[in-house]
Design an enzyme around this catalytic site. Structure first.
Site, PDB file in Angstrom:
ATOM      1  N   LYS A  20      -6.490  -5.357  -9.560  1.00 41.00           N
ATOM      2  CA  LYS A  20      -5.351  -5.653  -8.686  1.00 41.00           C
ATOM      3  C   LYS A  20      -5.814  -6.069  -7.283  1.00 41.00           C
ATOM      4  O   LYS A  20      -5.180  -6.907  -6.641  1.00 41.00           O
ATOM      5  CB  LYS A  20      -4.401  -4.451  -8.608  1.00 41.00           C
ATOM      6  CG  LYS A  20      -4.857  -3.315  -7.715  1.00 41.00           C
ATOM      7  CD  LYS A  20      -3.764  -2.271  -7.528  1.00 41.00           C
ATOM      8  CE  LYS A  20      -4.252  -1.058  -6.759  1.00 41.00           C
ATOM      9  NZ  LYS A  20      -4.605  -1.309  -5.354  1.00 41.00           N
ATOM     10  N   CYS A  40      -8.272  -0.315  -9.486  1.00 39.49           N
ATOM     11  CA  CYS A  40      -8.523  -0.996  -8.206  1.00 39.49           C
ATOM     12  C   CYS A  40      -9.006  -2.434  -8.324  1.00 39.49           C
ATOM     13  O   CYS A  40      -8.347  -3.346  -7.845  1.00 39.49           O
ATOM     14  CB  CYS A  40      -9.518  -0.187  -7.370  1.00 39.49           C
ATOM     15  SG  CYS A  40      -8.844   1.394  -6.847  1.00 39.49           S
ATOM     16  N   GLY A  56     -12.481  -3.040 -15.131  1.00 41.35           N
ATOM     17  CA  GLY A  56     -11.071  -2.702 -15.275  1.00 41.35           C
ATOM     18  C   GLY A  56     -10.739  -1.654 -14.226  1.00 41.35           C
ATOM     19  O   GLY A  56     -11.371  -1.612 -13.165  1.00 41.35           O
ATOM     20  N   LYS A  95     -11.819  -3.135   3.081  1.00 42.41           N
ATOM     21  CA  LYS A  95     -11.603  -2.531   1.763  1.00 42.41           C
ATOM     22  C   LYS A  95     -11.568  -3.606   0.665  1.00 42.41           C
ATOM     23  O   LYS A  95     -12.211  -3.475  -0.375  1.00 42.41           O
ATOM     24  CB  LYS A  95     -10.300  -1.716   1.775  1.00 42.41           C
ATOM     25  CG  LYS A  95      -9.872  -1.192   0.431  1.00 42.41           C
ATOM     26  CD  LYS A  95     -10.828  -0.159  -0.134  1.00 42.41           C
ATOM     27  CE  LYS A  95     -10.500   0.145  -1.581  1.00 42.41           C
ATOM     28  NZ  LYS A  95     -11.463   1.045  -2.202  1.00 42.41           N
TER      29      LYS A  95
HETATM   30  N1  LIG Z   1      -7.664   5.473  -7.755  1.00 41.29           N
HETATM   31  C1  LIG Z   1      -8.730   5.112  -7.068  1.00 41.29           C
HETATM   32  O1  LIG Z   1      -9.856   5.250  -7.514  1.00 41.29           O
HETATM   33  C2  LIG Z   1      -8.574   4.524  -5.681  1.00 41.29           C
HETATM   34  C3  LIG Z   1      -9.701   4.418  -4.857  1.00 41.29           C
HETATM   35  C4  LIG Z   1      -9.553   3.882  -3.590  1.00 41.29           C
HETATM   36  C5  LIG Z   1      -8.306   3.463  -3.150  1.00 41.29           C
HETATM   37  N2  LIG Z   1      -7.239   3.568  -3.975  1.00 41.29           N
HETATM   38  C6  LIG Z   1      -5.921   3.144  -3.466  1.00 41.29           C
HETATM   39  O2  LIG Z   1      -5.203   4.312  -3.103  1.00 41.29           O
HETATM   40  C7  LIG Z   1      -3.803   4.128  -3.356  1.00 41.29           C
HETATM   41  C8  LIG Z   1      -3.298   5.222  -4.277  1.00 41.29           C
HETATM   42  O3  LIG Z   1      -3.942   5.079  -5.531  1.00 41.29           O
HETATM   43  P1  LIG Z   1      -3.886   6.220  -6.636  1.00 41.29           P
HETATM   44  O4  LIG Z   1      -4.813   5.802  -7.713  1.00 41.29           O
HETATM   45  O5  LIG Z   1      -4.070   7.551  -6.000  1.00 41.29           O
HETATM   46  O6  LIG Z   1      -2.362   6.056  -7.119  1.00 41.29           O
HETATM   47  P2  LIG Z   1      -1.510   7.038  -8.055  1.00 41.29           P
HETATM   48  O7  LIG Z   1      -0.558   6.170  -8.763  1.00 41.29           O
HETATM   49  O8  LIG Z   1      -2.423   7.920  -8.825  1.00 41.29           O
HETATM   50  O9  LIG Z   1      -0.729   7.977  -7.024  1.00 41.29           O
HETATM   51  C9  LIG Z   1       0.298   7.543  -6.183  1.00 41.29           C
HETATM   52  C10 LIG Z   1       1.306   8.678  -6.069  1.00 41.29           C
HETATM   53  O10 LIG Z   1       2.216   8.389  -5.029  1.00 41.29           O
HETATM   54  C11 LIG Z   1       3.484   8.949  -5.380  1.00 41.29           C
HETATM   55  N3  LIG Z   1       4.518   8.337  -4.524  1.00 41.29           N
HETATM   56  C12 LIG Z   1       4.963   7.059  -4.505  1.00 41.29           C
HETATM   57  N4  LIG Z   1       5.881   6.912  -3.536  1.00 41.29           N
HETATM   58  C13 LIG Z   1       6.017   8.103  -2.924  1.00 41.29           C
HETATM   59  C14 LIG Z   1       6.810   8.570  -1.819  1.00 41.29           C
HETATM   60  N5  LIG Z   1       7.628   7.763  -1.128  1.00 41.29           N
HETATM   61  N6  LIG Z   1       6.683   9.864  -1.464  1.00 41.29           N
HETATM   62  C15 LIG Z   1       5.854  10.689  -2.126  1.00 41.29           C
HETATM   63  N7  LIG Z   1       5.092  10.292  -3.161  1.00 41.29           N
HETATM   64  C16 LIG Z   1       5.161   9.013  -3.551  1.00 41.29           C
HETATM   65  C17 LIG Z   1       3.587   8.654  -6.855  1.00 41.29           C
HETATM   66  O11 LIG Z   1       4.510   9.508  -7.480  1.00 41.29           O
HETATM   67  C18 LIG Z   1       2.144   8.908  -7.315  1.00 41.29           C
HETATM   68  O12 LIG Z   1       1.966  10.248  -7.752  1.00 41.29           O
HETATM   69  C19 LIG Z   1      -3.676   2.717  -3.922  1.00 41.29           C
HETATM   70  O13 LIG Z   1      -3.384   1.827  -2.872  1.00 41.29           O
HETATM   71  C20 LIG Z   1      -5.054   2.436  -4.468  1.00 41.29           C
HETATM   72  O14 LIG Z   1      -5.349   1.064  -4.497  1.00 41.29           O
HETATM   73  C21 LIG Z   1      -7.339   4.102  -5.220  1.00 41.29           C
END
Ligand SMILES: NC(=O)c1ccc[n+]([C@@H]2O[C@H](COP(=O)([O-])OP(=O)(O)OC[C@H]3O[C@@H](n4cnc5c(N)ncnc54)[C@H](O)[C@@H]3O)[C@@H](O)[C@H]2O)c1
Length: 433
Positions: free
Chosen positions: A266, A263, A260, A207
């Site tokens: 960071k 992903c 930006g 990843k």
């Molecule tokens: N956004 C993207 O395009 C993308 C793409 C691929 C991978 N990712 C990865 O996926 C992961 C999530 O990213 P995202 O953009 O969906 O994040 P996000 O911030 O949109 O969502 C995360 C959610 O998790 C919830 N949360 C945190 N702790 C919790 C717990 N203990 N129990 C229940 N809910 C909890 C938060 O309230 C939040 O709503 C990250 O590691 C990110 O790097 C993101």
């Protein structure tokens, strides 16, 4: 199968809804009560094309529901996904894994029967081992496997990416878990999507390697754009000439204001930290991070230069604030660097974005937000396009020209043709052309 999705953000909600659409029963859990209340009331907390209909359909057919407490969902689940955020840790740039570990602890306390716990969050190599240790410590008797299954979807095209991915990567050395994961992804497996089984650590690294490579590709063409400007070449033609080489490929070769989003910034940073600690610094990625950081601010200088070197007291209309089109995500958007730098140069900012304003209002100071592109341009000395939303691609240039006070247009996404803009009397600047 029964699936619990812990974290209902951009990744959790899309993946949860798509797994439900595959026919599984999914409970999306989130600690954020507002979010869950909104979903239960039929609303969608994020802007993602097509997601509202997908969620509605699966809720109606009783394959998808929402909860703030994970107990019930995890107890009944065959597969529990961890899809919580892994932002940059303040101060050192490592991935902040506190949400992942907190979720692991909660899962450990309630799981029943054989449970596959899957890390979908982007996590540094070795995190799966730590999650396994945390759960084993709480449940020495527990029957579970910890699997890595990173997500590659892009915001703005997330549903299609999830349902028609280039590949699915599953990291596990455990046969039982492999069988469960194959069953979970069966609809894709039948579609002949490559399902790549690897070791858990390898999967975690895939990843980061993928994101770092894409970030490097963007940064490469951005530097090429700077060179093109100096030597009188056209970066779009360079990108096309280079991208047609199948060994290189044409995607991610659009010059612009720097990457930006939630992903790349960071993840590239976290990867450099992991590598340094492992004693094998990744110099290419380190340089990519540095070049990209300085580029965002350099874009503000480009705008000021286009305005004759002085932006004091001038009004700049900004079109597009989100880090890319078709999302409301403002995390690490270039606009968050460019706008404050323009304000420092003395400019007044008026801005419009089709989906990002609610979030932008929270993050930006002293910006006048308006509800459309022409309103934004009205009386402005200069217009800057930061994000290439479709609705900015075919603006009525005559109307724009009439409503603006000045003639300066800075197009940081190269969505207009220099000839067209010159014909309309604009003083047009783009990137690498
Ligand atoms: N956004 C993207 O395009 C993308 C793409 C691929 C991978 N990712 C990865 O996926 C992961 C999530 O990213 P995202 O953009 O969906 O994040 P996000 O911030 O949109 O969502 C995360 C959610 O998790 C919830 N949360 C945190 N702790 C919790 C717990 N203990 N129990 C229940 N809910 C909890 C938060 O309230 C939040 O709503 C990250 O590691 C990110 O790097 C993101």
């Amino acid at each position: 199968m029964r699936v619990a999705m812990i974290g209902t953000g951009y990744v959790g909600l899309v993946s949860g809804a798509c797994f439900a659409d595959f026919g599984h029963h999914v409970t999306c859990v989130d600690k954020n009560e507002e979010k869950v209340a909104m979903l239960r009331a039929g609303g969608i907390p994020i802007y993602e094309p097509g997601l509202d209909l997908l969620v509605q359909r699966n809720v109606r057919e009783e394959r998808l529901d929402f909860a703030t407490d994970l107990s019930e969902a995890v107890k009944n689940a065959d597969v529990v996904f961890i899809a919580v955020g892994t932002p940059s840790r303040r101060g050192d740039g490592h991935a902040d894994l506190s949400y992942v570990y907190a979720a692991a602890e909660e899962i450990a306390s309630v799981m029943e029967g054989y449970t596959v716990i899957v890390n979908k969050s982007t996590v540094p190599v070795g995190t799966g081992d730590e999650v396994e240790r945390i759960i084993r410590e709480r449940r020495p008797d527990g029957d579970f496997s910890v699997v890595s299954n990173p997500e590659f979807l892009r915001e703005g095209a997330a549903i299609d990416d999830f349902k028609r991915p280039d590949r699915v990567v599953v990291g596990t050395e455990d046969d039982r878990a492999q069988t469960v994961m194959k069953e979970l992804y069966r609809p894709l497996y039948l579609n002949e999507t490559p399902l790549l089984f690897t070791g858990r650590r390898t999967s975690e690294l895939i990843k980061y390697a993928a994101n770092a490579f894409l970030a490097m590709k963007i940064t490469f063409i951005n530097e090429m754009a700077d060179l093109c400007e100096e030597v009188g070449a056209n970066v779009q033609e360079v990108a096309r000439g280079v991208g047609l080489d199948k060994r290189i490929g044409s995607k991610f070769l659009n010059a612009g204001p720097g990457y930006g989003g939630s992903c790349f910034p960071k993840d590239t940073l976290a990867l450099t930290k992991t590598a340094k600690e492992a004693g094998t610094p990744l110099k290419l990625v380190e340089t990519t991070v540095a070049v990209n950081d300085s580029r965002k601010r350099a874009m503000a200088d480009k705008v000021v230069k286009a305005m004759g070197g002085d932006a004091k007291g001038k009004t700049i209309a900004v079109l597009g604030l989100t880090f890319k089109p078709n999302t409301d995500d403002m995390r690490d958007a270039p606009s968050l660097d460019i706008i404050p730098a323009l304000q420092e140069a003395g400019a007044k900012i008026r801005a419009y974005d089709p989906a990002g304003i609610v979030e932008a209002e929270r993050l930006m100071k002293d910006v006048e937000f308006v509800s459309g592109p022409y309103l934004c341009a009205d009386g402005a000395d200069a217009l800057v396009i930061i994000t290439e939303w479709n609705e900015f691609r075919a603006l009525d240039l005559d109307r724009l020209s009439q409503s603006m006070k000045g003639k300066v247009v800075v197009d940081l996404r190269n969505i207009y043709r220099p000839d067209d803009m010159a014909e309309r009397g604009f003083d047009y600047t783009s990137v690498g052309r």
